[in-house]
Design a protein around this motif. Structure first.
Motif: not given
Length: 135
Positions: A68-84
């Protein structure tokens, strides 16, 4: 003859380790299954991040989410986990048909290319609304 036994023993050991890894579910092909899964991953990456809009890469390797605040989260796969990473400043971005490549101002995170199809242009436009990154 001893080398044949040694090779045979090594092969059995390798197969046993491969079987154990598979049985434990390690190293699988982890992908974002749906919006609910993406939201769960977002909360793991950034506690309390509550998305109001989500775009998931067609292959499930990453996602973009806006709160809602307009922040954007980028999520990406990093090995067998996800980083953001939460992006509040205008990142370097390139739009090429349905592909959106984003390079946040965080070198260890690196660039990510997301296949967002028709949503790519919409998200590229929303990234341009972020504050310029005056370095």
């Amino acid at each position: 003859m001893d080398y044949v036994i040694q090779i045979g023993g090594s092969l059995v050991a390798i197969l046993a380790v491969a079987w154990l890894v598979r049985k434990m579910g390690l190293g699988g092909d982890v992908r974002i299954a749906n919006e609910a899964h993406a939201w769960l991953l977002a909360d793991e990456v950034e506690s309390g991040f509550k998305p109001v809009d989500t775009a998931i890469d067609k292959a499930g390797y990453g996602a973009l989410m806006r709160d809602e605040a307009g922040r954007i989260l980028i999520l990406r796969r990093h090995g067998s986990h996800f980083a953001g990473r939460v992006v509040t400043k205008l990142p370097e971005a390139r739009l090429d048909q349905g592909l959106l490549t984003i390079k946040p101002d965080d070198n260890p995170f690196g660039a990510i290319t997301l296949n967002l199809g028709s949503e790519a242009a919409i998200w590229a436009s929303s990234l341009r609304r972020l504050e310029p990154n005056n370095v």
